[in-house]
Write a protein that holds these residues in place. Structure first.
Motif, PDB file in Angstrom:
ATOM      1  N   ASN A  64       0.807  -1.228   0.000  1.00  0.00           N
ATOM      2  CA  ASN A  64       0.000   0.000   0.000  1.00  0.00           C
ATOM      3  C   ASN A  64       0.843   1.282   0.000  1.00  0.00           C
ATOM      4  OD1 ASN A  64      -2.380  -1.487  -0.045  1.00  0.00           O
ATOM      5  ND2 ASN A  64      -2.483  -1.562   2.176  1.00  0.00           N
ATOM      6  N   LYS A  65       2.139   1.170  -0.336  1.00  0.00           N
ATOM      7  CA  LYS A  65       3.025   2.337  -0.333  1.00  0.00           C
ATOM      8  C   LYS A  65       3.796   2.507  -1.636  1.00  0.00           C
ATOM      9  CE  LYS A  65       3.127   3.384   4.295  1.00  0.00           C
ATOM     10  NZ  LYS A  65       2.363   4.495   4.711  1.00  0.00           N
ATOM     11  N   ALA A  66       4.538   1.479  -2.069  1.00  0.00           N
ATOM     12  CA  ALA A  66       5.447   1.682  -3.198  1.00  0.00           C
ATOM     13  C   ALA A  66       5.868   0.370  -3.843  1.00  0.00           C
ATOM     14  CB  ALA A  66       6.690   2.437  -2.728  1.00  0.00           C
ATOM     15  N   VAL A  67       6.302   0.493  -5.091  1.00  0.00           N
ATOM     16  CA  VAL A  67       6.884  -0.623  -5.828  1.00  0.00           C
ATOM     17  C   VAL A  67       7.993  -0.061  -6.713  1.00  0.00           C
ATOM     18  CG1 VAL A  67       5.216  -0.504  -7.731  1.00  0.00           C
ATOM     19  CG2 VAL A  67       6.351  -2.663  -7.241  1.00  0.00           C
ATOM     20  N   ARG A  68       9.043  -0.861  -6.890  1.00  0.00           N
ATOM     21  CA  ARG A  68      10.154  -0.444  -7.746  1.00  0.00           C
ATOM     22  C   ARG A  68      10.494  -1.585  -8.693  1.00  0.00           C
ATOM     23  NH1 ARG A  68      15.782   2.576  -6.923  1.00  0.00           N
ATOM     24  NH2 ARG A  68      16.964   1.494  -8.519  1.00  0.00           N
ATOM     25  N   PHE A  69      10.726  -1.210  -9.949  1.00  0.00           N
ATOM     26  CA  PHE A  69      11.135  -2.162 -10.976  1.00  0.00           C
ATOM     27  C   PHE A  69      12.462  -1.706 -11.563  1.00  0.00           C
ATOM     28  CE2 PHE A  69       6.473  -2.294 -10.987  1.00  0.00           C
ATOM     29  CZ  PHE A  69       6.248  -3.658 -10.825  1.00  0.00           C
ATOM     30  N   ASP A  70      13.451  -2.600 -11.566  1.00  0.00           N
ATOM     31  CA  ASP A  70      14.737  -2.346 -12.213  1.00  0.00           C
ATOM     32  C   ASP A  70      14.749  -3.135 -13.513  1.00  0.00           C
ATOM     33  OD1 ASP A  70      15.522  -0.803 -10.102  1.00  0.00           O
ATOM     34  OD2 ASP A  70      16.854  -2.300  -9.220  1.00  0.00           O
ATOM     35  N   PHE A  71      14.823  -2.417 -14.626  1.00  0.00           N
ATOM     36  CA  PHE A  71      14.792  -3.073 -15.924  1.00  0.00           C
ATOM     37  C   PHE A  71      16.139  -3.694 -16.240  1.00  0.00           C
ATOM     38  CE2 PHE A  71      11.056  -0.562 -15.984  1.00  0.00           C
ATOM     39  CZ  PHE A  71      10.164  -1.285 -16.754  1.00  0.00           C
ATOM     40  N   GLU A  72      16.091  -4.912 -16.808  1.00  0.00           N
ATOM     41  CA  GLU A  72      17.318  -5.629 -17.129  1.00  0.00           C
ATOM     42  C   GLU A  72      18.082  -4.903 -18.222  1.00  0.00           C
ATOM     43  OE1 GLU A  72      16.500  -9.726 -17.978  1.00  0.00           O
ATOM     44  OE2 GLU A  72      15.979 -10.139 -15.885  1.00  0.00           O
ATOM     45  N   ASP A  73      19.373  -4.922 -18.094  1.00  0.00           N
ATOM     46  CA  ASP A  73      20.267  -4.258 -19.029  1.00  0.00           C
ATOM     47  C   ASP A  73      20.323  -5.037 -20.337  1.00  0.00           C
ATOM     48  OD1 ASP A  73      22.197  -2.818 -20.289  1.00  0.00           O
ATOM     49  OD2 ASP A  73      23.671  -2.990 -18.685  1.00  0.00           O
ATOM     50  N   LEU A  84      12.060   2.197 -12.478  1.00  0.00           N
ATOM     51  CA  LEU A  84      10.800   2.894 -12.316  1.00  0.00           C
ATOM     52  C   LEU A  84      10.309   2.657 -10.898  1.00  0.00           C
ATOM     53  CD1 LEU A  84       8.259   4.333 -13.475  1.00  0.00           C
ATOM     54  CD2 LEU A  84       7.433   2.064 -14.115  1.00  0.00           C
ATOM     55  N   GLU A  85       9.977   3.751 -10.218  1.00  0.00           N
ATOM     56  CA  GLU A  85       9.378   3.666  -8.894  1.00  0.00           C
ATOM     57  C   GLU A  85       7.994   4.302  -8.948  1.00  0.00           C
ATOM     58  OE1 GLU A  85      11.686   4.375  -5.148  1.00  0.00           O
ATOM     59  OE2 GLU A  85      13.167   5.084  -6.619  1.00  0.00           O
ATOM     60  N   LEU A  86       7.039   3.630  -8.333  1.00  0.00           N
ATOM     61  CA  LEU A  86       5.680   4.131  -8.209  1.00  0.00           C
ATOM     62  C   LEU A  86       5.377   4.188  -6.712  1.00  0.00           C
ATOM     63  CD1 LEU A  86       4.157   1.763 -10.917  1.00  0.00           C
ATOM     64  CD2 LEU A  86       4.823   4.146 -11.243  1.00  0.00           C
ATOM     65  N   LYS A  87       5.184   5.398  -6.199  1.00  0.00           N
ATOM     66  CA  LYS A  87       4.986   5.582  -4.755  1.00  0.00           C
ATOM     67  C   LYS A  87       3.640   6.240  -4.487  1.00  0.00           C
ATOM     68  CE  LYS A  87       9.819   6.231  -3.497  1.00  0.00           C
ATOM     69  NZ  LYS A  87      10.765   7.086  -2.774  1.00  0.00           N
ATOM     70  N   LEU A  88       2.920   5.678  -3.535  1.00  0.00           N
ATOM     71  CA  LEU A  88       1.658   6.254  -3.092  1.00  0.00           C
ATOM     72  C   LEU A  88       1.903   7.023  -1.807  1.00  0.00           C
ATOM     73  CD1 LEU A  88      -0.597   3.146  -3.714  1.00  0.00           C
ATOM     74  CD2 LEU A  88      -0.566   5.254  -5.057  1.00  0.00           C
ATOM     75  N   GLU A  89       1.507   8.290  -1.796  1.00  0.00           N
ATOM     76  CA  GLU A  89       1.698   9.140  -0.628  1.00  0.00           C
ATOM     77  C   GLU A  89       0.389   9.845  -0.322  1.00  0.00           C
ATOM     78  OE1 GLU A  89       4.922  11.646  -1.832  1.00  0.00           O
ATOM     79  OE2 GLU A  89       6.361   9.999  -1.777  1.00  0.00           O
ATOM     80  N   VAL A  90       0.079   9.952   0.969  1.00  0.00           N
ATOM     81  CA  VAL A  90      -1.155  10.611   1.400  1.00  0.00           C
ATOM     82  C   VAL A  90      -0.781  11.894   2.125  1.00  0.00           C
ATOM     83  CG1 VAL A  90      -3.245  10.415   2.798  1.00  0.00           C
ATOM     84  CG2 VAL A  90      -2.363   8.409   1.587  1.00  0.00           C
ATOM     85  N   THR A  96      -5.445  13.591   0.761  1.00  0.00           N
ATOM     86  CA  THR A  96      -5.444  13.306  -0.667  1.00  0.00           C
ATOM     87  C   THR A  96      -4.299  12.343  -0.986  1.00  0.00           C
ATOM     88  OG1 THR A  96      -6.286  15.520  -1.108  1.00  0.00           O
ATOM     89  CG2 THR A  96      -5.290  14.374  -2.952  1.00  0.00           C
ATOM     90  N   THR A  97      -4.562  11.398  -1.885  1.00  0.00           N
ATOM     91  CA  THR A  97      -3.537  10.438  -2.292  1.00  0.00           C
ATOM     92  C   THR A  97      -2.838  10.942  -3.548  1.00  0.00           C
ATOM     93  OG1 THR A  97      -4.845   8.605  -1.414  1.00  0.00           O
ATOM     94  CG2 THR A  97      -3.096   8.038  -2.977  1.00  0.00           C
TER      95      THR A  97
END
Length: 130
Positions: A64-73, A84-90, A96-97
């Motif tokens: 319920n906070k964040a996910v990170r993906f490291d793309f292979e070289d 890529l990082e996707l972070k949810l902050e309130v 507000t989210t």
């Protein structure tokens, strides 16, 4: 190749609990972000856009906070370390989210990245009714 860090926050009218599956699961990501997402062994995801596969390892996950993906070289010089990082902050003040996007890649065109992410987020807003 030199990398560019694109950071942008988007306001979403939904709770982190509702939004988190859309940023962390293959079925959720397929609805707004990629054409097809497949889970591979070792926390790896196969993201497909325009028929091209892009393999990323999920290197961070906070429920319920964040996910990170490291793309292979895939480069010859081993310098293609996009992530890529996707972070949810309130906001404590307004409750507000916000979805914070941190896109670290070789694409240095800020306007193109802004337009690309606006399109993705419009898709997400349509799905969650935000």
């Amino acid at each position: 190749m030199e990398k560019y860090k694109f950071v942008k926050e988007f306001e979403l009218r939904s709770s982190p609990k509702v939004l988190f599956p859309y940023i962390s699961t293959p079925s959720g990501l397929e609805q707004w972000f990629a054409e097809k997402v497949t889970v591979l062994p070792d926390h790896r995801f196969d993201f497909q856009w325009d028929g091209d596969s892009h393999i990323a390892r999920q290197t961070g996950l906070r429920i319920n906070k964040a996910v990170r993906f490291d793309f292979e070289d895939t480069s010859d010089d081993n310098l293609d370390n996009n992530h890529l990082e996707l972070k949810l902050e309130v906001s404590e003040l307004t409750q507000t989210t916000f979805l914070r996007i941190i896109d670290y890649s070789s694409n240095r065109d800020k306007d193109e990245l802004h337009s690309l992410w606006e399109g993705f987020i419009d898709n997400l807003r349509e799905i969650v009714g935000s």
